[in-house]
Design a protein around this motif. Structure first.
Motif, short mmCIF file in Angstrom:
data_model
loop_
_atom_site.label_atom_id
_atom_site.label_comp_id
_atom_site.label_asym_id
_atom_site.label_seq_id
_atom_site.Cartn_x
_atom_site.Cartn_y
_atom_site.Cartn_z
N ARG A 157 0.94 -0.40 0.06
CA ARG A 157 0.52 0.34 0.22
C ARG A 157 0.81 1.29 0.30
NH1 ARG A 157 -5.23 -1.56 0.94
NH2 ARG A 157 -5.84 -3.13 2.53
N GLU A 158 2.13 1.22 0.56
CA GLU A 158 2.90 2.34 0.69
C GLU A 158 3.45 2.80 -0.18
OE1 GLU A 158 5.25 1.37 3.61
OE2 GLU A 158 3.76 1.92 6.03
N LEU B 288 2.38 -0.79 -8.34
CA LEU B 288 2.82 -1.70 -8.86
C LEU B 288 1.51 -2.61 -9.10
CD1 LEU B 288 5.13 -2.14 -5.09
CD2 LEU B 288 5.64 -2.31 -7.46
N VAL B 289 0.32 -1.88 -8.48
CA VAL B 289 -1.01 -2.89 -8.43
C VAL B 289 -2.16 -1.94 -9.18
CG1 VAL B 289 -0.41 -5.00 -7.95
CG2 VAL B 289 -1.91 -2.77 -6.61
N ALA B 290 -2.72 -1.56 -9.82
CA ALA B 290 -4.03 -0.75 -9.82
C ALA B 290 -4.58 -0.98 -8.40
CB ALA B 290 -5.34 -1.30 -10.86
N HIS B 291 -4.76 0.82 -8.42
CA HIS B 291 -4.74 1.78 -7.00
C HIS B 291 -6.44 0.91 -6.34
CE1 HIS B 291 -4.96 4.46 -3.64
NE2 HIS B 291 -6.54 4.76 -3.83
N SER B 292 -7.21 0.75 -7.68
CA SER B 292 -8.58 0.64 -7.16
C SER B 292 -8.75 -1.22 -6.12
CB SER B 292 -9.77 0.93 -8.43
OG SER B 292 -9.09 -0.81 -9.31
N ARG C 222 -7.71 -10.19 -4.75
CA ARG C 222 -7.30 -10.33 -6.09
C ARG C 222 -6.06 -10.15 -6.42
NH1 ARG C 222 -9.89 -5.67 -8.69
NH2 ARG C 222 -8.19 -6.75 -10.19
N HIS C 223 -5.07 -9.76 -5.45
CA HIS C 223 -4.14 -10.54 -5.01
C HIS C 223 -2.94 -11.38 -4.51
CE1 HIS C 223 -3.60 -7.30 -8.12
NE2 HIS C 223 -4.09 -5.73 -7.01
N ILE C 224 -3.93 -11.84 -2.90
CA ILE C 224 -3.26 -12.70 -2.33
C ILE C 224 -3.86 -13.99 -2.40
CG2 ILE C 224 -2.52 -13.20 0.40
CD1 ILE C 224 -1.18 -10.57 -0.80
N ALA C 225 -4.45 -14.17 -2.44
CA ALA C 225 -5.88 -15.22 -2.76
C ALA C 225 -5.38 -15.81 -3.71
CB ALA C 225 -6.93 -15.27 -1.96
#
Length: 210
Positions: A32-33, A40-44, A52-55
């Protein structure tokens, strides 16, 4: 099918220990920071980061036998998805992250050190310049079209190498576009995080370096 952040977090928690969950929570905090400094990833998607990313990354482990021995090669790691998540959940597995962009190389190196991932390292170069070695698993998320991934990465593959390629909504079509001989070696698994997405899974005949 995972339908929200709570389910996604529980999904990941069921597949690792408490120390791994702590590493992932730290990773999310730093993600996030850092995302405020580089995209790095889409802000939304940070609002649904677990789903969206971890699982979405962690689900790949369900395809890999626990007795798998060898290097997990993650192509175009970018933010560290899925490679850093895999390394955080399975810190005893050797994981190699391939990334050519300078700021992202620095980010990945920093996360490896911060999370004490002693068996994870970054190959900071274009894939074409990375020295060939046999990989037990090859993964790539949003890296390149399927045909190009296979063409660039087949030299790392043995007959036992498991390919895990999340391709979103294009999975079935990209598989269909392969030559028939290659197409028969792969299939599409349903993503557990998105009903519209698929993961291309398979083994490519041959040996590393060929």
């Amino acid at each position: 099918m995972i339908t929200g952040e709570s389910e996604a977090r529980d999904f990941v928690s069921a597949r690792c220990d408490r120390a791994a969950m702590e590493r992932i929570e730290r990773f999310i905090q730093f993600l996030r920071e850092e995302n405020a400094r580089q995209n790095l990833v889409a802000h939304s998607t940070l609002e649904t980061v677990w789903q969206r990313h971890i699982a979405d990354s962690a689900q790949l482990l369900d395809c890999v036998p626990r007795e798998t021995d060898g290097v997990w090669l993650d192509l175009g790691s970018g933010a560290g998805l899925p490679g850093l998540v895999v390394a955080a959940m399975r810190p005893d597995w050797p994981v190699v992250l391939v990334e050519s962009r300078k700021k992202r190389i620095e980010w990945l190196d920093r996360m490896i050190a911060t999370l004490s991932l002693d068996h994870c390292r970054v190959e900071g170069d274009r894939l074409e310049s990375v020295e060939t070695f046999p990989a037990a698993v090859i993964s790539a998320r949003a890296f390149a079209p399927l045909e190009r991934i296979i063409r660039l990465s087949s030299r790392f593959s043995t007959g036992d190498t498991l390919w895990l390629l999340p391709k979103g909504q294009s999975a079935a079509q990209e598989l269909q576009d392969l030559p028939k001989r290659q197409r028969a070696l792969f299939h599409v698994e349903q993503s557990q995080t998105d009903p519209r997405s698929g993961i291309i899974v398979g083994h490519l005949a041959g040996k590393a370096g060929s």
